[in-house]
Design an enzyme around this catalytic site. Structure first.
Site, PDB file in Angstrom:
ATOM      1  CG  ASP A 175      41.422 -26.346  -4.892  1.00 14.37           C
ATOM      2  OD1 ASP A 175      41.549 -26.618  -3.674  1.00 14.37           O
ATOM      3  OD2 ASP A 175      42.300 -25.758  -5.537  1.00 14.37           O
ATOM      4  CG  HIS A 176      40.535 -30.358  -0.067  1.00 12.37           C
ATOM      5  ND1 HIS A 176      41.678 -30.691  -0.746  1.00 12.37           N
ATOM      6  CD2 HIS A 176      40.924 -30.126   1.209  1.00 12.37           C
ATOM      7  CE1 HIS A 176      42.700 -30.657   0.089  1.00 12.37           C
ATOM      8  NE2 HIS A 176      42.286 -30.323   1.285  1.00 12.37           N
ATOM      9  CD  GLU A 230      50.577 -30.863   3.435  1.00 15.11           C
ATOM     10  OE1 GLU A 230      49.641 -31.598   3.748  1.00 15.11           O
ATOM     11  OE2 GLU A 230      51.163 -30.935   2.347  1.00 15.11           O
ATOM     12  CG  HIS A 256      45.115 -27.121  -2.454  1.00 18.12           C
ATOM     13  ND1 HIS A 256      43.955 -27.537  -3.048  1.00 18.12           N
ATOM     14  CD2 HIS A 256      45.748 -28.264  -2.067  1.00 18.12           C
ATOM     15  CE1 HIS A 256      43.886 -28.862  -3.012  1.00 18.12           C
ATOM     16  NE2 HIS A 256      44.968 -29.330  -2.429  1.00 18.12           N
TER      17      HIS A 256
END
Ligand code: BG6
Length: 515
Positions: free
Chosen positions: A202-203, A241, A265
């Protein structure tokens, strides 16, 4: 084939946690894909520039495109020029490039793997590598099974208990589209790799500011005593975003904002804010801490779904002066699509610390700005003194974690207006990463790749955590299925989401923060 000249760097490196980064071969499935070009190769190059990669390593990209090593290197060069955090330097590039290789083959085809094995062994001999291997699955989930099976079949994977031969697998999202499919994927990978060999990315967990949440909470004495329902009014987590759909319709149409951003996230951000202090920083102790949060989330089911969740799609609008088409007009999107590009919800944790504290979560595409932040709003002061009923209400204290951009933190406090009158004004105490530290923060993928090389899984998702978050999300998806298109709202691109989301938080007497 020539052997590389002996390197002057030490043979192993260490991460911050002290774990050793061993020489290894990194095999990337999806080697000709976007993630490899935009994120993985630039991340590896930056690690090389910063002297963090092991002295000896090799990278093998695998993809369907019939590229040669040189073509792969050219793509890598372009990707690094365009996306790298630090600019390309000729001497390090040359050393890095000769370690990049490409193997053309279809990951679903078992015959690929015998050839791949020969190629990997050749490269390992050429670079005098001992056979530590990391396999990165940057491919669609439908190919996870065949890839793992192919690797096993070709004898490319060592058992987890071999001390001097390491095999690890990195798994990219999406790990499923609901609980059942997530379990099926985990089972498939688990048939080939032991859980200790699996690194689910999960970046967000690799972002510097996200890791700072634990430092702020557990390396300072002033926050922990007030970090609970007695002092905290509510928490807002926002990930907005600016970009719309881009070129990802085939994936996004099946996913939507809840699966794409909330299941992974945002729930992980929530875990870090809400977890109990772990008794050590050992991998599983920290992962248990995050897991407990997921377990204590009150399910959102049945008619609650309609009352505490809002989903919406963007319609045509303007972002920073540019006209943006509505979601249903984007290339590859069905004209009657009901996929949500925005989601907001209110949730609670059923545990002692957070009893009764609402957590408001929201995320959307095609919004006015790219911004991720967590805001912890403290309770109002009593209605006396500066906050007496006859006076203006004092703004509550808010601690904000700015995850991106302008990484840092702010604490809003009330201060006295200069002058002879005792009036007050909210001001921010600010900490900016950029000002406080001269070194720029590494990208999330840099940190995460290095951790896998060192065998440190703290920042990766364990199977039970992935499934617990899917269980919670699947209840909401089931509720939406019952509601059908009836529950889908709209917001013009370039705005902060639908009116229904404002109403959701307004029923509690609050409002979304301006991020
Ligand atoms: C990805 C999502 O996981 O995260 C994308 O699939 C999203 O839709 C991206 O744009 C956001 O990541 P970041 O690091 O740019 O905030």
């Amino acid at each position: 084939m020539t052997r590389p000249t002996p390197h002057e760097q030490p043979l192993t490196r260490q991460t911050n946690s002290g774990a050793h980064v061993e020489p290894c071969t990194l095999v990337i499935f999806g080697g000709s894909g976007d993630l490899t070009r935009r994120k993985l190769l630039p991340a590896l190059y930056n690690l090389r520039l910063d002297g963090l990669l092991p002295a000896n390593y090799a990278v093998v990209g695998i993809g369907r495109r019939p590229w040669s090593d040189d073509e792969f290197r050219k793509i890598a060069h372009g990707g690094i020029e365009q996306f790298s955090r630090q600019s390309l330097q000729q001497d390090t590039w040359e050393d890095f490039a000769r370690r990049l290789h490409y193997f053309s083959g279809a990951s679903e085809d078992l015959t690929t793997y015998q050839g791949l094995r020969r190629r990997i062994e050749e490269i390992e001999t050429q670079f005098n590598l001992s056979g530590h291997r990391i396999f990165y699955l940057a491919i669609p989930p439908s190919s996870f099974g065949p890839s793992c099976e192919g690797l096993r079949h070709a004898g490319l994977i060592y058992p987890a208990d071999l001390p001097d031969r390491v095999s690890r697998v990195i798994v990219e999202k999406p790990i499923g589209h609901d609980l059942e499919s997530a379990k099926a994927i985990n089972t498939t990978i688990g048939e080939v790799f032991d859980e200790s060999q699996i690194y689910r990315i999960d970046h967000y967990l690799g972002k510097e500011t996200v890791q700072n949440i634990m430092v702020l909470r557990f390396a300072n004495s002033i926050f922990e005593p007030i970090w609970n329902h007695k002092y905290i009014d509510h928490v807002q987590i926002t990930v907005s975003e600016e970009e719309g759909l881009g070129t990802r319709a085939s994936y996004y149409e099946q996913a939507g904002a809840l699966r794409d951003m909330m299941q992974n996230h945002i729930l992980q951000l929530l875990c870090l804010i809400a977890m109990e202090p772990p008794y050590s920083l050992d991998t599983d102790v920290v992962r248990n801490g995050r897991m407990e949060v997921l377990r204590s989330l009150r399910p959102i089911r049945g008619t609650d779904v309609e009352h505490v969740t809002v989903r919406a799609q963007y319609t045509p609008g303007t972002i920073k002066g540019q006209e943006v088409p509505g979601y249903r007009h984007e290339a590859g999107v069905r004209p009657d699509s009901t996929t949500e590009t925005y989601v907001a919800l209110r949730c609670y944790m059923e545990n002692w610390r957070w009893s009764g504290v609402p957590f408001y979560l929201r995320t959307g595409k095609a919004m006015p700005r790219r911004a991720s932040e967590i805001a912890v709003q403290f309770k109002d002061i009593p209605e006396i003194l500066f906050n007496a009923a006859s006076l203006t209400r004092q703004a509550p204290n808010v601690l904000t974690f700015r995850i991106q951009p302008h990484e840092g933190m702010a604490l809003r406090i009330m201060a006295k207006n200069p002058g002879s009158r005792a009036t007050t004004h909210p001001v921010d105490m600010n900490f900016n990463y950029g000002d406080a530290f001269s070194a720029p923060s590494p990208e999330a993928y840099e940190r995460l790749l290095l951790d896998v090389m060192a065998g440190d899984a703290s920042l990766f998702m364990r199977r039970d955590a992935v499934e617990a978050s899917w269980a919670w999300i699947t209840d909401i998806l089931d509720g939406w299925k019952v509601l059908g298109s009836r529950g889908l709202s709209e917001y013009p691109a370039g705005t902060w989401g639908p009116i229904e989301a404002d109403k959701l938080i307004a029923t509690d007497g609050q409002q979304w923060r301006l991020v």
